[in-house]
Design a protein around this motif. Sequence first.
Motif, PDB file in Angstrom:
ATOM      1  N   VAL A  69      98.657  45.562  34.146  1.00 47.97           N
ATOM      2  CA  VAL A  69      99.968  45.121  34.616  1.00 47.97           C
ATOM      3  C   VAL A  69     100.896  45.021  33.411  1.00 47.97           C
ATOM      4  CG1 VAL A  69     101.237  43.213  35.680  1.00 47.97           C
ATOM      5  CG2 VAL A  69      99.029  43.901  36.597  1.00 47.97           C
ATOM      6  N   THR A  70     102.129  45.480  33.567  1.00 46.71           N
ATOM      7  CA  THR A  70     103.074  45.484  32.453  1.00 46.71           C
ATOM      8  C   THR A  70     103.961  44.242  32.459  1.00 46.71           C
ATOM      9  OG1 THR A  70     104.820  46.643  33.661  1.00 46.71           O
ATOM     10  CG2 THR A  70     103.159  48.011  32.541  1.00 46.71           C
ATOM     11  N   ARG A  71     104.563  43.991  31.314  1.00 42.90           N
ATOM     12  CA  ARG A  71     105.522  42.887  31.187  1.00 42.90           C
ATOM     13  C   ARG A  71     106.688  43.099  32.155  1.00 42.90           C
ATOM     14  NH1 ARG A  71     106.906  39.113  27.265  1.00 42.90           N
ATOM     15  NH2 ARG A  71     109.133  38.662  27.140  1.00 42.90           N
ATOM     16  N   GLN A  72     107.121  44.351  32.294  1.00 43.60           N
ATOM     17  CA  GLN A  72     108.228  44.662  33.203  1.00 43.60           C
ATOM     18  C   GLN A  72     107.853  44.319  34.643  1.00 43.60           C
ATOM     19  OE1 GLN A  72     109.171  48.797  33.818  1.00 43.60           O
ATOM     20  NE2 GLN A  72     111.326  48.325  34.197  1.00 43.60           N
ATOM     21  N   GLN A  73     106.642  44.594  35.051  1.00 40.59           N
ATOM     22  CA  GLN A  73     106.208  44.270  36.415  1.00 40.59           C
ATOM     23  C   GLN A  73     106.225  42.762  36.639  1.00 40.59           C
ATOM     24  OE1 GLN A  73     102.516  46.504  36.064  1.00 40.59           O
ATOM     25  NE2 GLN A  73     103.139  47.785  37.800  1.00 40.59           N
ATOM     26  N   ILE A  74     105.799  42.001  35.656  1.00 43.50           N
ATOM     27  CA  ILE A  74     105.823  40.543  35.794  1.00 43.50           C
ATOM     28  C   ILE A  74     107.265  40.048  35.849  1.00 43.50           C
ATOM     29  CG2 ILE A  74     105.202  38.355  34.702  1.00 43.50           C
ATOM     30  CD1 ILE A  74     102.744  39.862  33.547  1.00 43.50           C
ATOM     31  N   PHE A  75     108.131  40.604  35.002  1.00 44.18           N
ATOM     32  CA  PHE A  75     109.548  40.229  35.010  1.00 44.18           C
ATOM     33  C   PHE A  75     110.144  40.444  36.396  1.00 44.18           C
ATOM     34  CE2 PHE A  75     113.972  41.491  34.780  1.00 44.18           C
ATOM     35  CZ  PHE A  75     114.538  40.427  34.109  1.00 44.18           C
ATOM     36  N   HIS A  76     109.903  41.605  36.985  1.00 44.67           N
ATOM     37  CA  HIS A  76     110.456  41.892  38.315  1.00 44.67           C
ATOM     38  C   HIS A  76     109.848  40.987  39.385  1.00 44.67           C
ATOM     39  CE1 HIS A  76     113.164  45.151  37.441  1.00 44.67           C
ATOM     40  NE2 HIS A  76     112.264  45.648  36.606  1.00 44.67           N
ATOM     41  N   GLN A  85      84.620  45.082  37.787  1.00 44.68           N
ATOM     42  CA  GLN A  85      85.333  43.818  37.899  1.00 44.68           C
ATOM     43  C   GLN A  85      86.563  43.905  37.019  1.00 44.68           C
ATOM     44  OE1 GLN A  85      82.788  40.587  36.890  1.00 44.68           O
ATOM     45  NE2 GLN A  85      81.581  40.761  38.748  1.00 44.68           N
ATOM     46  N   GLN A  86      87.700  43.592  37.595  1.00 42.74           N
ATOM     47  CA  GLN A  86      88.945  43.651  36.852  1.00 42.74           C
ATOM     48  C   GLN A  86      89.133  42.339  36.110  1.00 42.74           C
ATOM     49  OE1 GLN A  86      92.357  44.410  39.296  1.00 42.74           O
ATOM     50  NE2 GLN A  86      93.163  45.839  37.805  1.00 42.74           N
ATOM     51  N   THR A  87      89.415  42.436  34.826  1.00 37.94           N
ATOM     52  CA  THR A  87      89.635  41.256  34.011  1.00 37.94           C
ATOM     53  C   THR A  87      91.081  40.797  34.148  1.00 37.94           C
ATOM     54  OG1 THR A  87      88.013  42.067  32.424  1.00 37.94           O
ATOM     55  CG2 THR A  87      89.490  40.351  31.670  1.00 37.94           C
ATOM     56  N   ALA A  88      91.261  39.498  34.270  1.00 38.28           N
ATOM     57  CA  ALA A  88      92.608  38.928  34.355  1.00 38.28           C
ATOM     58  C   ALA A  88      92.796  37.944  33.211  1.00 38.28           C
ATOM     59  CB  ALA A  88      92.820  38.234  35.689  1.00 38.28           C
ATOM     60  N   THR A  89      94.038  37.843  32.738  1.00 34.53           N
ATOM     61  CA  THR A  89      94.400  36.912  31.681  1.00 34.53           C
ATOM     62  C   THR A  89      95.487  35.985  32.214  1.00 34.53           C
ATOM     63  OG1 THR A  89      93.929  38.583  29.997  1.00 34.53           O
ATOM     64  CG2 THR A  89      95.278  36.715  29.317  1.00 34.53           C
ATOM     65  N   ALA A  90      95.354  34.703  31.943  1.00 28.41           N
ATOM     66  CA  ALA A  90      96.356  33.730  32.374  1.00 28.41           C
ATOM     67  C   ALA A  90      97.575  33.809  31.451  1.00 28.41           C
ATOM     68  CB  ALA A  90      95.786  32.325  32.362  1.00 28.41           C
ATOM     69  N   TYR A  91      98.759  33.944  32.062  1.00 31.79           N
ATOM     70  CA  TYR A  91     100.028  33.967  31.326  1.00 31.79           C
ATOM     71  C   TYR A  91     100.931  32.866  31.863  1.00 31.79           C
ATOM     72  CZ  TYR A  91      99.313  38.388  28.901  1.00 31.79           C
ATOM     73  OH  TYR A  91      98.848  39.371  28.072  1.00 31.79           O
ATOM     74  N   HIS A  92     101.706  32.283  30.956  1.00 29.23           N
ATOM     75  CA  HIS A  92     102.700  31.277  31.323  1.00 29.23           C
ATOM     76  C   HIS A  92     104.073  31.937  31.210  1.00 29.23           C
ATOM     77  CE1 HIS A  92     105.276  27.652  30.154  1.00 29.23           C
ATOM     78  NE2 HIS A  92     105.002  27.516  31.436  1.00 29.23           N
ATOM     79  N   TRP A  93     104.844  31.880  32.293  1.00 30.00           N
ATOM     80  CA  TRP A  93     106.208  32.423  32.249  1.00 30.00           C
ATOM     81  C   TRP A  93     107.213  31.306  32.446  1.00 30.00           C
ATOM     82  CZ3 TRP A  93     109.308  31.530  36.374  1.00 30.00           C
ATOM     83  CH2 TRP A  93     108.730  31.373  37.638  1.00 30.00           C
ATOM     84  N   GLY A 140     110.665  34.111  29.280  1.00 34.57           N
ATOM     85  CA  GLY A 140     109.580  34.073  28.311  1.00 34.57           C
ATOM     86  C   GLY A 140     108.253  34.298  29.008  1.00 34.57           C
ATOM     87  N   LEU A 141     107.374  35.019  28.334  1.00 34.48           N
ATOM     88  CA  LEU A 141     106.048  35.314  28.880  1.00 34.48           C
ATOM     89  C   LEU A 141     105.060  35.342  27.739  1.00 34.48           C
ATOM     90  CD1 LEU A 141     104.310  36.246  31.367  1.00 34.48           C
ATOM     91  CD2 LEU A 141     104.834  38.589  30.625  1.00 34.48           C
ATOM     92  N   GLN A 142     104.070  34.464  27.805  1.00 30.13           N
ATOM     93  CA  GLN A 142     103.066  34.375  26.733  1.00 30.13           C
ATOM     94  C   GLN A 142     101.693  34.114  27.344  1.00 30.13           C
ATOM     95  OE1 GLN A 142     103.658  34.711  23.439  1.00 30.13           O
ATOM     96  NE2 GLN A 142     105.825  35.073  23.832  1.00 30.13           N
ATOM     97  N   PRO A 143     100.640  34.576  26.689  1.00 34.19           N
ATOM     98  CA  PRO A 143      99.304  34.183  27.148  1.00 34.19           C
ATOM     99  C   PRO A 143      99.194  32.663  27.170  1.00 34.19           C
ATOM    100  CG  PRO A 143      99.142  35.916  25.500  1.00 34.19           C
ATOM    101  CD  PRO A 143     100.581  35.450  25.521  1.00 34.19           C
ATOM    102  N   ASN A 144      98.521  32.134  28.161  1.00 38.59           N
ATOM    103  CA  ASN A 144      98.427  30.685  28.333  1.00 38.59           C
ATOM    104  C   ASN A 144      97.245  30.126  27.538  1.00 38.59           C
ATOM    105  OD1 ASN A 144      99.371  28.269  29.428  1.00 38.59           O
ATOM    106  ND2 ASN A 144      97.785  28.297  30.990  1.00 38.59           N
ATOM    107  N   THR A 145      97.235  30.406  26.266  1.00 36.55           N
ATOM    108  CA  THR A 145      96.191  29.898  25.383  1.00 36.55           C
ATOM    109  C   THR A 145      96.823  29.375  24.099  1.00 36.55           C
ATOM    110  OG1 THR A 145      95.875  32.057  24.348  1.00 36.55           O
ATOM    111  CG2 THR A 145      94.446  31.517  26.212  1.00 36.55           C
ATOM    112  N   LEU A 146      96.106  28.517  23.424  1.00 38.02           N
ATOM    113  CA  LEU A 146      96.566  28.025  22.114  1.00 38.02           C
ATOM    114  C   LEU A 146      95.667  28.591  21.046  1.00 38.02           C
ATOM    115  CD1 LEU A 146      97.349  24.315  22.917  1.00 38.02           C
ATOM    116  CD2 LEU A 146      98.953  26.176  22.578  1.00 38.02           C
TER     117      LEU A 146
END
Length: 70
Positions: free
Chosen positions: A37-44, A5-13, A64-70
């Motif tokens: 997945v890389t930051r560059q891939q999300i940017f593109h 199972q691939q783990t995913a993390t929620a990010y806010h851009w 801007g790209l950050q994990p969607n957690t506090l």
Amino acid sequence: MPTSQQTATAYHWVMSIQTPDGLMTTRDAVIDVPEGVTRQQIFHFVATQFAEDYGQTFTILFFGLQPNTL
């Protein structure tokens, strides 16, 4: 046979752009990003969404790209 199972993390851009005719716009969203997945891939990925709506010529003012957690 075990399945992986691939783990995913929620990010806010957030991205702000300006077009050659002076239009400025900002968008944001939360996306689930799989491991590896890389930051560059999300940017593109995000920049491609803007290009589909505003054409290929625009200036990125902010990204801007950050994990969607506090």
